[in-house]
Structures are given as C-alpha cells and as structure tokens.
Design a protein around this motif. Structure first.
Motif, PDB file in Angstrom:
ATOM      1  N   ALA A  88       0.849  -1.204   0.000  1.00 48.79           N
ATOM      2  CA  ALA A  88       0.000   0.000   0.000  1.00 48.79           C
ATOM      3  C   ALA A  88       0.882   1.250   0.000  1.00 48.79           C
ATOM      4  CB  ALA A  88      -0.919  -0.006   1.216  1.00 48.79           C
ATOM      5  N   PRO A  89       0.353   2.366  -0.494  1.00 51.90           N
ATOM      6  CA  PRO A  89       1.177   3.584  -0.542  1.00 51.90           C
ATOM      7  C   PRO A  89       1.447   4.186   0.842  1.00 51.90           C
ATOM      8  CG  PRO A  89      -1.042   4.021  -1.376  1.00 51.90           C
ATOM      9  CD  PRO A  89      -0.937   2.545  -1.184  1.00 51.90           C
ATOM     10  N   ALA A  90       0.571   3.961   1.806  1.00 60.20           N
ATOM     11  CA  ALA A  90       0.764   4.539   3.139  1.00 60.20           C
ATOM     12  C   ALA A  90      -0.128   3.831   4.139  1.00 60.20           C
ATOM     13  CB  ALA A  90       0.405   6.032   3.130  1.00 60.20           C
ATOM     14  N   GLY A  91       0.245   3.930   5.406  1.00 58.22           N
ATOM     15  CA  GLY A  91      -0.653   3.498   6.467  1.00 58.22           C
ATOM     16  C   GLY A  91      -0.264   2.221   7.179  1.00 58.22           C
ATOM     17  N   SER A  92      -0.678   2.188   8.438  1.00 65.44           N
ATOM     18  CA  SER A  92      -0.497   1.021   9.290  1.00 65.44           C
ATOM     19  C   SER A  92      -1.772   0.835  10.089  1.00 65.44           C
ATOM     20  CB  SER A  92       0.687   1.239  10.250  1.00 65.44           C
ATOM     21  OG  SER A  92       1.912   1.173   9.552  1.00 65.44           O
TER      22      SER A  92
END
Ligand SMILES: *Cc1c(COP(=O)(O)O)cnc(C)c1O
Length: 341
Positions: free
Chosen positions: A204-208
């Motif tokens: 994914a491009p960003a995030g947790s």
C-alpha cells in the motif's frame, strides 16, 4: 532503472490500487463517517484476531500510540536492544510519553524469556516501574528473523506473571506468518496490542493498523487525534490498504525466495560475511568484502543496485513486490562485477 533493495517501503501502488483509490467511498473519518476506513479497520481486526483496529498514518505512530497507552511517564519499556521503537523512532517514547527504554540484547533479535525476566524491575519504592514488554516480529535489524510460537508463548508467560501488557511491533508480521505458514492471528494471540504496516511488503502507498480490545482501541483513537494522526476523507488510503491486506500476503513468499537466492549468492562470493540462518524472510544483512558498507553502497548505487548501510560494516538488502526474479539475478550479477573492479 535501478534495482531498489533499500526497503520494502519503496513499492508503488499497483494499477488496481490506483483504481480503488479513485473509486473509494469516503467521508469524514474523525466523525467515523468514512465507510472504507471502517471496512479496513474491521477487516484488520478480524485477520489479527482482535476486537478492533485503528488506521494510523505510519507504523511509528501506531507503536507510539500503543506505548503511550500502556505506560506512564517515568516507567520503563522492555524492548530488544536493536528494536525499531528504540533506534528508529527518534526517542519518541521519551519525547511523547515520558517513557524510558530498558534495552535487552536478543540473539538474532529475539529476546530470551530469562533475560526479559531479569529486566523487569522489582516493585520497590526506588525503582521505576516496568510498564510493558515490546516485541518485534519479524526483527528488522537482525535481518527479518522470526519469533516462533513456542518462544512467543514463553515470553507472554513471563509478561503475564508480572502483569505486564505486551505490544507487538508487527510491521512485517505477515512476512513471519507466510514464512511459518500460519494465520497472522496466531502470531498476534496473547498480545494486548499489535501494529502491522500496510506500506511495506504488502504494497500500500501509506498506512499502518493498530489492533487490540475494543475499549483500548477507543482510547487509541483519542491518542491518534492528540498526536495529530486523525485524517478526514482517508478512504482514498484505506482502499489500497484493503487490497494490500487481501492480496499482499500471497506475494510475500516470492520475496522470501528472492532474499534467499540473493543471500546464497553473496555467501558464495569471497569476502562477504553473512549468516544464512538469519535469512528467513525478505531481509538480507551482509558485510561486503573489505568491510566498508558505505563504499559498497555508493559503488552499487552507481552500478544500478540500491541498498542501505545499516552500520559501518553491514549492508541491508530488502526484497519486495517491485523486485522481480530477473531483477534479483541482475543485482547478483552487478554485485559480482563490483567485486572484480
Ligand atoms: C518500518 C518499521 C516501523 C515504522 O514504520 P513507519 O511506517 O516507517 O513509521 C516500525 N517497526 C519496524 C520493525 C519497522 O521496520
């Protein structure tokens, strides 16, 4: 085009992810009106075997929210001596939560229950209290090493005996689960909180995501707001996150094979120092001939292979979904020729 082995964070969103981002149904997530973010959180909780989950902008924020909630100012966090929360989060546990790290050296990054037992402060008036035990699975700086269930069970037993909460930095927990062929929930079981990254090997491009009990996640939502991590129409990031959860894990086995192939090729070259036993997932840490990691990385980068020095002597290579089998072969070729010049 360079072959980028610096980190699994460099993956670009797939076409499907881009389309999902464009099509995502969104709303204001601070008002809990973003249906895509809610779906992502529910799916993550289900996969991790926890009651609830929270989408956070980064793994660092997920870890720091957890530490903030498990500890109190002046308390100690038992963690591995080369753990991410200690070395690569800029002292956030002290800066944001008044917590003190209590580093314990593990073997290949893995803590021994008896060493954890010794690190826990006795309840006396002149000692700061131990607030929690933090584990990292897989262990980044040890080369992607894995906590297996038996070791986890004995560490959890020590924590339980001392009534300590356990946080799991599972930035690469899916790599561990795929390598062991276990559901990820089994590796999170017994931990009070777990963080997983969507933006590493899952693509994914960003995030947790941070997962835990329902009331604990409700508190975590407040701390996320306090730390400035609450976002609004965040469905545009949750949508590729959902694809990362559904489709990402299946691709990790190839990354592990690629890391293994690279590691074996390095081990066969004269002058390279590498412990093949540690290469269990998608990370290879090795010492180049001559022992100068910075010079090697500079030369390799000029020749089209990117890696990072993790110390004066050691280089880290990370395989990921944007590195093909042919790329790995080519990287090995390049490293061979570097040796020759
Ligand atoms: C990358 C990483 C993190 C933090 O992730 P960011 O999203 O970069 O903040 C935490 N723990 C481990 C083990 C990591 O490798």
């Amino acid at each position: 085009m360079s072959i980028d082995l610096r980190s699994d964070t460099v993956t670009r969103p797939s076409e499907r992810m881009r389309r999902a981002m464009a099509d995502a149904e969104v709303g204001d997530d601070v008002f809990r009106e973003d249906p895509t973010a809610i779906r992502l959180e529910e799916r993550a909780a289900e996969l991790l075997g926890k009651e609830a989950a929270l989408f956070v902008p980064s793994g660092t924020m997920g870890n720091q929210i957890a530490l903030h909630l498990h500890g109190r100012p002046g308390c100690e966090v038992v963690c591995e001596a080369e753990s991410h929360i200690l070395l690569y989060e800029l002292g956030a546990m002290a800066a944001l939560s008044g917590l003190l790290p209590k580093p314990v050296a593990g073997e290949a990054g893995l803590l021994a229950p008896e060493d954890v037992e010794k690190a826990i402060a006795p309840e006396v008036v002149y000692r700061s209290r131990t607030a929690l035990l933090s584990l990292e699975n897989t262990h980044n700086m040890a080369g992607g090493t894995i906590y297996r269930r038996d070791r986890l069970a004995s560490l959890l037993a020590v924590a339980r005996r001392h009534e300590l909460p356990v946080h799991l930095d599972g930035s690469r927990l899916f790599n561990a689960a795929v390598a062991l062929d276990l559901p990820v929930a089994e590796l999170a079981a017994g931990c009070d909180s777990v963080m997983i990254a969507l933006s590493k090997g899952l693509g994914a491009p960003a995030g947790s995501l941070l997962a835990g009990s329902r009331p604990w996640i409700a508190e975590a939502r407040r701390v996320r707001k306090m730390f400035g991590g609450a976002m609004r129409q965040v469905g545009v990031l949750a949508a590729p996150g959902l694809l990362a959860l559904e489709e990402g894990p299946a691709a990790l086995a190839a990354d592990h094979r690629h890391a293994r192939r690279l590691a074996e090729a390095l081990a066969a070259l004269p002058g390279w120092g590498i412990d093949l036993k540690r290469v269990e997932t998608n990370i290879v840490i090795a010492s180049p001939p001559g022992g100068d990691a910075y010079t090697f990385c500079r030369q390799a980068s000029r020749a089209g292979v990117m890696a990072v020095p993790v110390s004066a002597e050691a280089v880290r290579f990370v395989t990921h979904r944007d590195v093909s089998s042919d790329d790995v072969d080519q990287a090995i070729q390049v490293i061979r020729t570097l040796r020759a010049c």
